[in-house]
Design an enzyme around this catalytic site. Sequence first.
Site, mmCIF file in Angstrom:
data_model
loop_
_atom_site.group_PDB
_atom_site.id
_atom_site.type_symbol
_atom_site.label_atom_id
_atom_site.label_comp_id
_atom_site.label_asym_id
_atom_site.label_seq_id
_atom_site.Cartn_x
_atom_site.Cartn_y
_atom_site.Cartn_z
ATOM 1 N N LYS A 13 0.819 -1.217 0.000
ATOM 2 C CA LYS A 13 0.000 0.000 0.000
ATOM 3 C C LYS A 13 0.851 1.264 0.000
ATOM 4 O O LYS A 13 0.610 2.190 -0.761
ATOM 5 C CB LYS A 13 -0.895 0.083 1.254
ATOM 6 C CG LYS A 13 -1.921 -0.998 1.400
ATOM 7 C CD LYS A 13 -2.853 -0.700 2.573
ATOM 8 C CE LYS A 13 -2.176 -0.720 3.944
ATOM 9 N NZ LYS A 13 -1.764 -2.042 4.413
ATOM 10 N N ARG A 88 -9.665 1.851 8.787
ATOM 11 C CA ARG A 88 -9.329 0.465 9.147
ATOM 12 C C ARG A 88 -10.452 -0.220 9.909
ATOM 13 O O ARG A 88 -10.355 -1.408 10.197
ATOM 14 C CB ARG A 88 -8.077 0.464 10.028
ATOM 15 C CG ARG A 88 -6.801 0.000 9.306
ATOM 16 C CD ARG A 88 -5.671 0.228 10.258
ATOM 17 N NE ARG A 88 -4.507 -0.577 10.091
ATOM 18 C CZ ARG A 88 -3.353 -0.120 9.575
ATOM 19 N NH1 ARG A 88 -3.269 1.086 9.091
ATOM 20 N NH2 ARG A 88 -2.301 -0.898 9.545
ATOM 21 N N ARG A 127 11.845 -5.779 5.484
ATOM 22 C CA ARG A 127 11.636 -4.415 5.966
ATOM 23 C C ARG A 127 12.169 -4.250 7.392
ATOM 24 O O ARG A 127 12.658 -3.178 7.757
ATOM 25 C CB ARG A 127 10.134 -4.094 5.927
ATOM 26 C CG ARG A 127 9.825 -2.654 6.186
ATOM 27 C CD ARG A 127 8.418 -2.301 5.798
ATOM 28 N NE ARG A 127 7.443 -2.924 6.683
ATOM 29 C CZ ARG A 127 6.127 -2.768 6.563
ATOM 30 N NH1 ARG A 127 5.635 -2.043 5.593
ATOM 31 N NH2 ARG A 127 5.304 -3.344 7.408
ATOM 32 N N ARG A 133 11.442 -1.035 12.039
ATOM 33 C CA ARG A 133 10.162 -0.776 12.711
ATOM 34 C C ARG A 133 9.962 -1.779 13.826
ATOM 35 O O ARG A 133 10.181 -2.967 13.620
ATOM 36 C CB ARG A 133 9.019 -0.940 11.699
ATOM 37 C CG ARG A 133 8.617 0.330 11.040
ATOM 38 C CD ARG A 133 7.598 0.062 9.976
ATOM 39 N NE ARG A 133 6.343 -0.493 10.504
ATOM 40 C CZ ARG A 133 5.195 -0.449 9.829
ATOM 41 N NH1 ARG A 133 5.145 0.110 8.635
ATOM 42 N NH2 ARG A 133 4.107 -0.961 10.338
ATOM 43 N N ARG A 144 -0.878 -8.322 13.627
ATOM 44 C CA ARG A 144 -1.357 -7.331 12.649
ATOM 45 C C ARG A 144 -2.161 -7.997 11.533
ATOM 46 O O ARG A 144 -3.163 -7.466 11.077
ATOM 47 C CB ARG A 144 -0.168 -6.541 12.074
ATOM 48 C CG ARG A 144 0.390 -5.526 13.068
ATOM 49 C CD ARG A 144 1.795 -5.101 12.733
ATOM 50 N NE ARG A 144 1.893 -4.393 11.475
ATOM 51 C CZ ARG A 144 3.012 -4.301 10.756
ATOM 52 N NH1 ARG A 144 4.118 -4.888 11.175
ATOM 53 N NH2 ARG A 144 3.019 -3.629 9.646
HETATM 54 P P1 AMP Z 1 0.742 0.869 9.135
HETATM 55 O O1 AMP Z 1 2.002 1.636 8.920
HETATM 56 O O2 AMP Z 1 -0.401 1.392 8.320
HETATM 57 O O3 AMP Z 1 0.917 -0.610 8.992
HETATM 58 O O4 AMP Z 1 0.329 1.120 10.656
HETATM 59 C C1 AMP Z 1 1.163 0.727 11.717
HETATM 60 C C2 AMP Z 1 0.356 0.642 13.013
HETATM 61 O O5 AMP Z 1 -0.228 1.929 13.306
HETATM 62 C C3 AMP Z 1 -0.836 -0.298 12.968
HETATM 63 O O6 AMP Z 1 -0.474 -1.641 13.253
HETATM 64 C C4 AMP Z 1 -1.743 0.287 14.037
HETATM 65 O O7 AMP Z 1 -1.270 -0.028 15.344
HETATM 66 C C5 AMP Z 1 -1.531 1.777 13.841
HETATM 67 N N1 AMP Z 1 -2.485 2.362 12.876
HETATM 68 C C6 AMP Z 1 -2.198 2.941 11.668
HETATM 69 N N2 AMP Z 1 -3.293 3.403 11.080
HETATM 70 C C7 AMP Z 1 -4.328 3.111 11.916
HETATM 71 C C8 AMP Z 1 -5.735 3.308 11.859
HETATM 72 N N3 AMP Z 1 -6.317 3.922 10.812
HETATM 73 N N4 AMP Z 1 -6.475 2.871 12.893
HETATM 74 C C9 AMP Z 1 -5.917 2.262 13.967
HETATM 75 N N5 AMP Z 1 -4.605 2.034 14.075
HETATM 76 C C10 AMP Z 1 -3.805 2.449 13.071
#
Ligand code: AMP
Length: 187
Positions: A13, A88, A127, A133, A144
Site C-alpha cells: 500500500k 481500518r 523491511r 520498525r 497485525r
Molecule cells: P501501518 O504503517 O499502516 O501498517 O500502521 C502501523 C500501526 O499503526 C498499525 O499496526 C496500528 O497499530 C496503527 N495504525 C495505523 N493506522 C491506523 C488506523 N487507521 N487505525 C488504527 N490504528 C492504526
Amino acid sequence: MNVILLGPPGCGKGTQGAVLAERTGTSRIGTGDLLREAVRTKTPLGLRAQDFMEKGLLVPDEIILGLIQEVLNTDKASKGLIMDGFPRTVAQAEAVDHLLASRDTGIDHVLCFDVPKDELVRRMQGRAEAEGRNDDNPEAFRKRLEVYLKQTAPLVEHYEQRDLVTNIHGLGSVDEVAARVQEALEV
Ligand code: AMP
C-alpha cells in the site's frame, strides 16, 4: 480523486500509494506514518498510541478519529487523497464518508491489494532489516495480520456494496503492480 488503499500489512500500500500520488499530483497520507512520527516526537497522541502499535493492535477509534479529521481537513486533501492505512474499521469508514461529504466530495475508488501470506512474511522480514520498525517482528506481525482479517477486511464488503472496489494482484515488481493500479484507475 480520493482513493482508499486496502490490504494486509506488507501488501505494498505505502509503496504504491507513493507512486500513485506522484503520478496523479495527489497526496498520499498514511496514518501509520503519522502515528510513528507522533511516537518518535512523543506527542500526547504518540504516547497514547505507542503501546497498541508495538503489540500489532489497532489504535482505538476514539484516538484515531481526531487524526483522520485533521488529515481530511488539510489543504493537501483538496487535490485528492490517497488514503493509506485508513479507514481500518467500520467506524473510521463512516467518519471518512461523513467528513468527505461535508466537503462535497467522496470516495472514488477502493483498491484492495492481494498478496499471499508467505510473501507478506518475507517482505516483513526484509523491511525489519531495512527500516527497523518495532512492529515488524514475527509476533506483532502475526497479530497485525489477524487484526487486518478481523477488523479491516470487512470493509472490502462494505465498499463492494457501493461498487467501489478493484482487486489488485500485488505480486511482482513495483512497476508491474503500479501498471495494474494505473489500469484500474485509468490514470
Ligand atoms: P501501518 O504503517 O499502516 O501498517 O500502521 C502501523 C500501526 O499503526 C498499525 O499496526 C496500528 O497499530 C496503527 N495504525 C495505523 N493506522 C491506523 C488506523 N487507521 N487505525 C488504527 N490504528 C492504526
